[in-house]
Scaffold this motif. Structure first.
Motif, PDB file in Angstrom:
ATOM      1  N   ILE A 122       0.839  -1.190   0.000  1.00 20.04           N
ATOM      2  CA  ILE A 122       0.000   0.000   0.000  1.00 20.04           C
ATOM      3  C   ILE A 122       0.878   1.246   0.000  1.00 20.04           C
ATOM      4  O   ILE A 122       2.106   1.168   0.036  1.00 20.04           O
ATOM      5  CB  ILE A 122      -0.977  -0.005   1.195  1.00 20.04           C
ATOM      6  CG1 ILE A 122      -0.202  -0.127   2.520  1.00 20.04           C
ATOM      7  CG2 ILE A 122      -1.987  -1.136   1.057  1.00 20.04           C
ATOM      8  CD1 ILE A 122      -1.075  -0.113   3.759  1.00 20.04           C
ATOM      9  N   PHE A 123       0.253   2.409  -0.013  1.00 24.55           N
ATOM     10  CA  PHE A 123       0.976   3.684  -0.042  1.00 24.55           C
ATOM     11  C   PHE A 123       1.994   3.733   1.092  1.00 24.55           C
ATOM     12  O   PHE A 123       1.699   3.388   2.240  1.00 24.55           O
ATOM     13  CB  PHE A 123      -0.032   4.826   0.069  1.00 24.55           C
ATOM     14  CG  PHE A 123       0.581   6.197  -0.004  1.00 24.55           C
ATOM     15  CD1 PHE A 123       1.440   6.543  -1.019  1.00 24.55           C
ATOM     16  CD2 PHE A 123       0.271   7.156   0.945  1.00 24.55           C
ATOM     17  CE1 PHE A 123       1.991   7.809  -1.094  1.00 24.55           C
ATOM     18  CE2 PHE A 123       0.808   8.426   0.883  1.00 24.55           C
ATOM     19  CZ  PHE A 123       1.679   8.749  -0.140  1.00 24.55           C
ATOM     20  N   ALA A 124       3.206   4.180   0.778  1.00 24.78           N
ATOM     21  CA  ALA A 124       4.326   4.110   1.723  1.00 24.78           C
ATOM     22  C   ALA A 124       4.016   4.813   3.042  1.00 24.78           C
ATOM     23  O   ALA A 124       4.363   4.311   4.122  1.00 24.78           O
ATOM     24  CB  ALA A 124       5.575   4.718   1.087  1.00 24.78           C
ATOM     25  N   GLN A 125       3.365   5.971   2.991  1.00 25.81           N
ATOM     26  CA  GLN A 125       3.146   6.706   4.233  1.00 25.81           C
ATOM     27  C   GLN A 125       2.006   6.116   5.064  1.00 25.81           C
ATOM     28  O   GLN A 125       1.947   6.311   6.276  1.00 25.81           O
ATOM     29  CB  GLN A 125       2.938   8.184   3.917  1.00 25.81           C
ATOM     30  CG  GLN A 125       4.266   8.839   3.541  1.00 25.81           C
ATOM     31  CD  GLN A 125       4.132  10.072   2.693  1.00 25.81           C
ATOM     32  OE1 GLN A 125       3.087  10.710   2.655  1.00 25.81           O
ATOM     33  NE2 GLN A 125       5.195  10.406   1.977  1.00 25.81           N
ATOM     34  N   THR A 126       1.107   5.344   4.420  1.00 25.57           N
ATOM     35  CA  THR A 126       0.136   4.578   5.196  1.00 25.57           C
ATOM     36  C   THR A 126       0.849   3.481   5.977  1.00 25.57           C
ATOM     37  O   THR A 126       0.551   3.230   7.160  1.00 25.57           O
ATOM     38  CB  THR A 126      -0.929   3.955   4.279  1.00 25.57           C
ATOM     39  OG1 THR A 126      -1.523   4.981   3.496  1.00 25.57           O
ATOM     40  CG2 THR A 126      -2.008   3.249   5.090  1.00 25.57           C
ATOM     41  N   ILE A 127       1.806   2.830   5.335  1.00 29.16           N
ATOM     42  CA  ILE A 127       2.621   1.835   6.034  1.00 29.16           C
ATOM     43  C   ILE A 127       3.332   2.471   7.217  1.00 29.16           C
ATOM     44  O   ILE A 127       3.343   1.924   8.332  1.00 29.16           O
ATOM     45  CB  ILE A 127       3.648   1.204   5.065  1.00 29.16           C
ATOM     46  CG1 ILE A 127       2.932   0.308   4.055  1.00 29.16           C
ATOM     47  CG2 ILE A 127       4.711   0.419   5.813  1.00 29.16           C
ATOM     48  CD1 ILE A 127       3.842  -0.264   2.995  1.00 29.16           C
ATOM     49  N   GLN A 128       3.915   3.638   7.004  1.00 27.10           N
ATOM     50  CA  GLN A 128       4.636   4.305   8.090  1.00 27.10           C
ATOM     51  C   GLN A 128       3.705   4.642   9.250  1.00 27.10           C
ATOM     52  O   GLN A 128       4.088   4.505  10.423  1.00 27.10           O
ATOM     53  CB  GLN A 128       5.306   5.572   7.561  1.00 27.10           C
ATOM     54  CG  GLN A 128       6.460   5.299   6.604  1.00 27.10           C
ATOM     55  CD  GLN A 128       6.996   6.571   5.983  1.00 27.10           C
ATOM     56  OE1 GLN A 128       7.002   7.633   6.600  1.00 27.10           O
ATOM     57  NE2 GLN A 128       7.449   6.476   4.751  1.00 27.10           N
ATOM     58  N   PHE A 129       2.467   5.058   8.940  1.00 29.33           N
ATOM     59  CA  PHE A 129       1.552   5.396  10.028  1.00 29.33           C
ATOM     60  C   PHE A 129       1.130   4.142  10.789  1.00 29.33           C
ATOM     61  O   PHE A 129       1.051   4.155  12.026  1.00 29.33           O
ATOM     62  CB  PHE A 129       0.319   6.131   9.499  1.00 29.33           C
ATOM     63  CG  PHE A 129      -0.544   6.684  10.587  1.00 29.33           C
ATOM     64  CD1 PHE A 129      -0.179   7.826  11.278  1.00 29.33           C
ATOM     65  CD2 PHE A 129      -1.714   6.040  10.965  1.00 29.33           C
ATOM     66  CE1 PHE A 129      -0.956   8.326  12.308  1.00 29.33           C
ATOM     67  CE2 PHE A 129      -2.504   6.530  11.991  1.00 29.33           C
ATOM     68  CZ  PHE A 129      -2.128   7.682  12.668  1.00 29.33           C
ATOM     69  N   LEU A 130       0.865   3.050  10.089  1.00 30.75           N
ATOM     70  CA  LEU A 130       0.524   1.804  10.772  1.00 30.75           C
ATOM     71  C   LEU A 130       1.689   1.330  11.637  1.00 30.75           C
ATOM     72  O   LEU A 130       1.485   0.852  12.771  1.00 30.75           O
ATOM     73  CB  LEU A 130       0.147   0.732   9.752  1.00 30.75           C
ATOM     74  CG  LEU A 130      -1.237   0.879   9.113  1.00 30.75           C
ATOM     75  CD1 LEU A 130      -1.382  -0.052   7.922  1.00 30.75           C
ATOM     76  CD2 LEU A 130      -2.341   0.599  10.148  1.00 30.75           C
ATOM     77  N   GLU A 131       2.894   1.474  11.157  1.00 33.49           N
ATOM     78  CA  GLU A 131       4.051   1.075  11.955  1.00 33.49           C
ATOM     79  C   GLU A 131       4.242   2.002  13.147  1.00 33.49           C
ATOM     80  O   GLU A 131       4.683   1.574  14.217  1.00 33.49           O
ATOM     81  CB  GLU A 131       5.294   1.021  11.072  1.00 33.49           C
ATOM     82  CG  GLU A 131       5.230  -0.140  10.068  1.00 33.49           C
ATOM     83  CD  GLU A 131       6.467  -0.262   9.208  1.00 33.49           C
ATOM     84  OE1 GLU A 131       7.128   0.781   8.969  1.00 33.49           O
ATOM     85  OE2 GLU A 131       6.768  -1.385   8.772  1.00 33.49           O
ATOM     86  N   HIS A 132       3.883   3.273  12.985  1.00 34.26           N
ATOM     87  CA  HIS A 132       3.897   4.204  14.122  1.00 34.26           C
ATOM     88  C   HIS A 132       2.903   3.755  15.191  1.00 34.26           C
ATOM     89  O   HIS A 132       3.232   3.748  16.394  1.00 34.26           O
ATOM     90  CB  HIS A 132       3.555   5.610  13.647  1.00 34.26           C
ATOM     91  CG  HIS A 132       3.320   6.591  14.758  1.00 34.26           C
ATOM     92  ND1 HIS A 132       4.340   7.129  15.511  1.00 34.26           N
ATOM     93  CD2 HIS A 132       2.161   7.094  15.271  1.00 34.26           C
ATOM     94  CE1 HIS A 132       3.827   7.937  16.429  1.00 34.26           C
ATOM     95  NE2 HIS A 132       2.511   7.934  16.299  1.00 34.26           N
ATOM     96  N   LEU A 133       1.695   3.374  14.779  1.00 36.79           N
ATOM     97  CA  LEU A 133       0.711   2.875  15.739  1.00 36.79           C
ATOM     98  C   LEU A 133       1.205   1.601  16.419  1.00 36.79           C
ATOM     99  O   LEU A 133       0.959   1.381  17.608  1.00 36.79           O
ATOM    100  CB  LEU A 133      -0.627   2.610  15.044  1.00 36.79           C
ATOM    101  CG  LEU A 133      -1.401   3.819  14.528  1.00 36.79           C
ATOM    102  CD1 LEU A 133      -2.688   3.370  13.831  1.00 36.79           C
ATOM    103  CD2 LEU A 133      -1.727   4.783  15.659  1.00 36.79           C
TER     104      LEU A 133
END
Length: 420
Positions: A122-133
């Motif tokens: 998926i979109f890279a920054q969506t991945i980053q936000f999920l990993e942040h959570l």
């Protein structure tokens, strides 16, 4: 005696092409009376109450009619209602960006201890936000290849709260079977969110396929003119109501002027999407014929691994094409440098034809870190967004780039003869 039903009682629902144009159109018909034909723009952040009870009523029950713009705004609400109509949704919400829509929606439904299954590409920054959570809020996330439903089923656990999909995906244009994956997730009590930025309601109505929430960057095809930054979600009224409460708390409300521009942009959405899809299909076939192209993804090409699913759940192929060359990033640079007028730009879905090389921007290796292997992107992948310019002009410029690459890359049969 039997009465003849009125025309209004037997009329079918308005078509999306009509709903996109008329800001006042509803299932019940247009409101009668003197009003503006275009949506009005209220350039104010707050409203006066006639007395204390009236102001309290606006705050508690009708913030969209006018209280304070972080809670709602009449121009924004008109745009939200139009998106809900286009998506066939109980309600819709607008945000100040696509990532505002994604992050607020995730925050609204996820709690510490919840588990998320997400498509790995998926979109890279969506991945980053999920990993942040995952790192900061105790939300556990598994990324899997959701083109294989067996991987999704194997990843689902009793505490799985959400299946997060993106189809067609950015930038690789993976096609995911929304209907079958939603059926699987719902059988385990999980919600399904679908990022549909590359398709949108004129191409793919994810809610009709069973998804709980359709998410998109409204900056792209919905607005369509590269002058609006916005995000949108659409779904059932209860779920959207929960996301609305989180939007009030986190504050990514859409500016009213941006909402007005979005309303204007959506009036031509059906025309733009149809033209973009027709040209993109022709360009994809042009690329497919080039011996220099080693990798190509367009949903309506029979060579796409998800072709059968795409034909089933998408009305059109859309305006997005991704491809790569034998010769990798250096060949891509040669292609880009040979173009006469197609610009390099970081967004997509507008009236302008643009291209981006994701590995040098959103999907740079340092940005996606350990997830890089999951994308399996060919070196130098090009993400091409088709606009509404002359198809002949677009094809000619693409051919200039292809000629430049083909001049230095031997045909595949020549490589085979040399053991290449």
């Amino acid at each position: 005696m039997d009465t003849i039903p009125s025309a209004r009682s037997i009329d079918p629902p308005l078509a999306p092409e009509t709903l996109a144009v008329h800001p006042w159109a509803t299932a019940a018909g247009r409101p009668r009376g003197h009003r503006t034909l275009n949506a009005p723009l209220f350039l104010t952040t707050q409203w006066e109450g006639g007395d204390l009870p009236e102001l309290a009523d606006h705050f508690a029950r009708n913030p969209d009619r006018g209280f304070y713009t972080r809670f709602g705004h009449p121009t924004v609400r008109l745009a939200e209602e139009r998106i809900a109509a286009l998506e066939g949704a109980g309600d819709a919400l607008l945000f100040s960006s696509g990532m505002g829509a994604i992050s607020t929606s995730l925050l609204a439904v996820l709690r510490a201890g919840d588990h998320v299954v997400a498509h790995q590409a998926i979109f890279a920054q969506t991945i980053q936000f999920l990993e942040h959570l995952s790192a900061s809020a105790g939300v556990r996330v598994n990324f899997v290849d959701a083109t294989d439903p067996r991987q999704v089923e194997a990843a689902i656990r009793p505490d799985t709260r959400l299946l997060y999909l993106e189809t067609p995906s950015n930038p690789g244009i993976d096609i995911l079977d929304i209907e079958s994956l939603t059926r699987l997730a719902h059988a385990h009590g999980a919600l399904v969110f679908v990022d549909t930025t590359f398709a949108g309601p004129m191409i793919q109505r994810s809610l009709s396929l069973g998804a709980d929430l359709a998410i998109q960057s409204a900056s792209k095809s919905l607005a369509g003119h590269a002058d609006v930054l916005a995000g949108a979600v659409a779904g059932g009224a209860a779920l959207v109501g929960d996301i609305r409460k989180m939007r009030v708390l986190t504050g990514p409300s859409l500016d009213p002027h941006a909402a007005w521009l979005l309303l204007r942009g959506m009036q031509t959405l059906p025309l733009r999407v149809r033209a973009q899809s027709e040209t993109a299909d022709a360009v994809a076939r042009q690329l497919e014929a080039s011996p220099a192209v080693s990798h190509l993804r367009y949903p309506f090409l029979p060579s796409h691994p998800g072709y059968e699913v795409a034909r089933r759940q998408m009305a059109l192929g859309g305006g997005m094409v991704s491809f790569a060359f034998r010769g990798g990033l250096e060949a891509t640079r040669r292609f880009v440098n040979a173009l006469r007028w197609i610009p390099l730009a970081s967004s997509l879905g507008s009236v302008y034809t643009t291209l981006e090389v994701p590995e040098e921007l959103d999907f740079a290796l340092e940005e996606i870190g350990d997830r890089a292997a999951s994308f399996a992107m060919p070196a130098g992948l090009v993400r091409l967004s088709i606009g509404v310019e002359s198809r002949d002009d677009i094809e000619r410029d693409i051919q200039r780039g292809l000629d430049a690459v083909e001049s230095i890359i031997p045909a595949p049969h020549a490589l085979a003869e040399r053991g290449g």
